[in-house]
Design a protein around this motif. Structure first.
Motif, PDB file in Angstrom:
ATOM      1  N   ASP A  27       1.339 -21.122  38.517  1.00 17.78           N
ATOM      2  CA  ASP A  27       1.390 -20.083  39.551  1.00 17.78           C
ATOM      3  C   ASP A  27       0.801 -20.660  40.837  1.00 17.78           C
ATOM      4  OD1 ASP A  27       2.213 -17.508  38.091  1.00 17.78           O
ATOM      5  OD2 ASP A  27       0.566 -18.238  36.844  1.00 17.78           O
ATOM      6  N   ARG A  29      -0.036 -19.276  44.753  1.00 19.73           N
ATOM      7  CA  ARG A  29      -0.085 -18.092  45.602  1.00 19.73           C
ATOM      8  C   ARG A  29       0.321 -18.439  47.027  1.00 19.73           C
ATOM      9  NH1 ARG A  29      -5.646 -17.053  43.267  1.00 19.73           N
ATOM     10  NH2 ARG A  29      -6.350 -17.852  45.273  1.00 19.73           N
ATOM     11  N   GLU A  30       0.688 -17.405  47.770  1.00 17.98           N
ATOM     12  CA  GLU A  30       1.028 -17.594  49.173  1.00 17.98           C
ATOM     13  C   GLU A  30      -0.180 -18.143  49.931  1.00 17.98           C
ATOM     14  OE1 GLU A  30       3.464 -15.299  52.697  1.00 17.98           O
ATOM     15  OE2 GLU A  30       2.747 -14.170  50.973  1.00 17.98           O
ATOM     16  N   GLU A  32      -1.548 -21.037  49.710  1.00 14.32           N
ATOM     17  CA  GLU A  32      -2.344 -22.049  49.026  1.00 14.32           C
ATOM     18  C   GLU A  32      -1.957 -23.433  49.531  1.00 14.32           C
ATOM     19  OE1 GLU A  32      -4.212 -21.669  44.866  1.00 14.32           O
ATOM     20  OE2 GLU A  32      -2.124 -21.113  44.600  1.00 14.32           O
ATOM     21  N   THR A 193       2.330 -22.109  52.979  1.00 18.16           N
ATOM     22  CA  THR A 193       2.033 -22.583  51.640  1.00 18.16           C
ATOM     23  C   THR A 193       2.451 -24.040  51.578  1.00 18.16           C
ATOM     24  OG1 THR A 193       2.469 -20.391  50.727  1.00 18.16           O
ATOM     25  CG2 THR A 193       2.482 -22.243  49.177  1.00 18.16           C
TER      26      THR A 193
END
Length: 228
Positions: A27, A29-30, A32, A193
């Motif tokens: 995963d 995340r936005e 990152e 990102t």
């Protein structure tokens, strides 16, 4: 933003099958900043190709912004790539007969953006990487670091939410490499990102999260202290 489950990639070589990815769960995340690190042959570039919708796995699921990527046909995948993802590679892949502005415009040409808007956005992207004054220079008239910055401008021109970079400093001297990594730091701070593929610990140290892959599996996932 990025959700991978059970990703496997197997290549057939003659009568043998080679497992390059062996059950990846990941995963991201936005906003990152993630480095995916591993030795040559570990599967990190294959994983980037899956994340970037350049290749389909043998098994597994991939959701990007809630979209089931592998349920989309090839035309749809191309549209996702063009809208959502910007790519930066070790080799610059600039067209030698085109100047910097024309090279940066190319994704907009494929997207059907009118000429005046293409030129405006290409110049904005070149300005973003500090090369607006080199807009008329061809690749042969630019240093390696400048060519990579043109490639980054090309990756940014469609205003993607995700920037994928595969060994982006591998062909650069140390000074040019630092300039490129400084630019990635800025883009991350501005909300992009960033997913960076590397074998170099010093490059990976720029990221707020480092994922280590070996033999097609994630063996370590570390987040810097204080990273969100």
């Amino acid at each position: 933003m990025i959700t991978l489950r059970g990703i496997r990639k197997t290549y057939r070589m003659g009568d043998q099958e080679v497992d390059v990815l062996r059950g990846i769960d990941l995963d991201i995340r936005e906003n990152e900043y993630v480095a995916i690190m591993g030795p040559s042959g570990s599967g990190k570039s294959t994983l980037m190709h899956v994340i970037g919708c350049l290749d389909r796995p043998t098994e597994g699921t991939y959701e990007l912004n809630g979209t089931d990527v592998f349920a989309v046909d090839d035309v749809g995948l191309a549209a996702i790539r063009n809208r959502t993802i910007g790519f930066v590679f070790q080799q610059f892949f600039l067209l030698p007969r085109m100047n910097a502005r024309q090279n940066v415009e190319l994704p907009l040409v494929y997207a059907g953006v009118p000429r005046a808007e293409r030129e405006k956005r290409a110049l904005e992207a070149l300005g973003r990487v500090g090369l607006a004054e080199r807009k008329h220079h061809r690749p042969s008239e630019l240093s390696g670091g400048q060519q990579q910055r043109v490639a980054i401008a090309r990756a940014l021109v469609n205003r993607p939410r995700i920037l994928l970079a595969d060994e982006p400093t591998g062909a650069l001297d140390s000074r040019s490499g630092r300039m490129v990594l400084d630019l990635f730091d800025e883009l991350h701070r501005e909300g992009k990102t960033v997913v960076l593929i590397t074998h170099d610990p010093e490059v990976a140290a720029r990221a707020e999260r480092v994922i280590t892959i070996r033999d097609g599996q994630i063996i370590r996932d570390e987040r810097k202290e204080g990273a969100s």
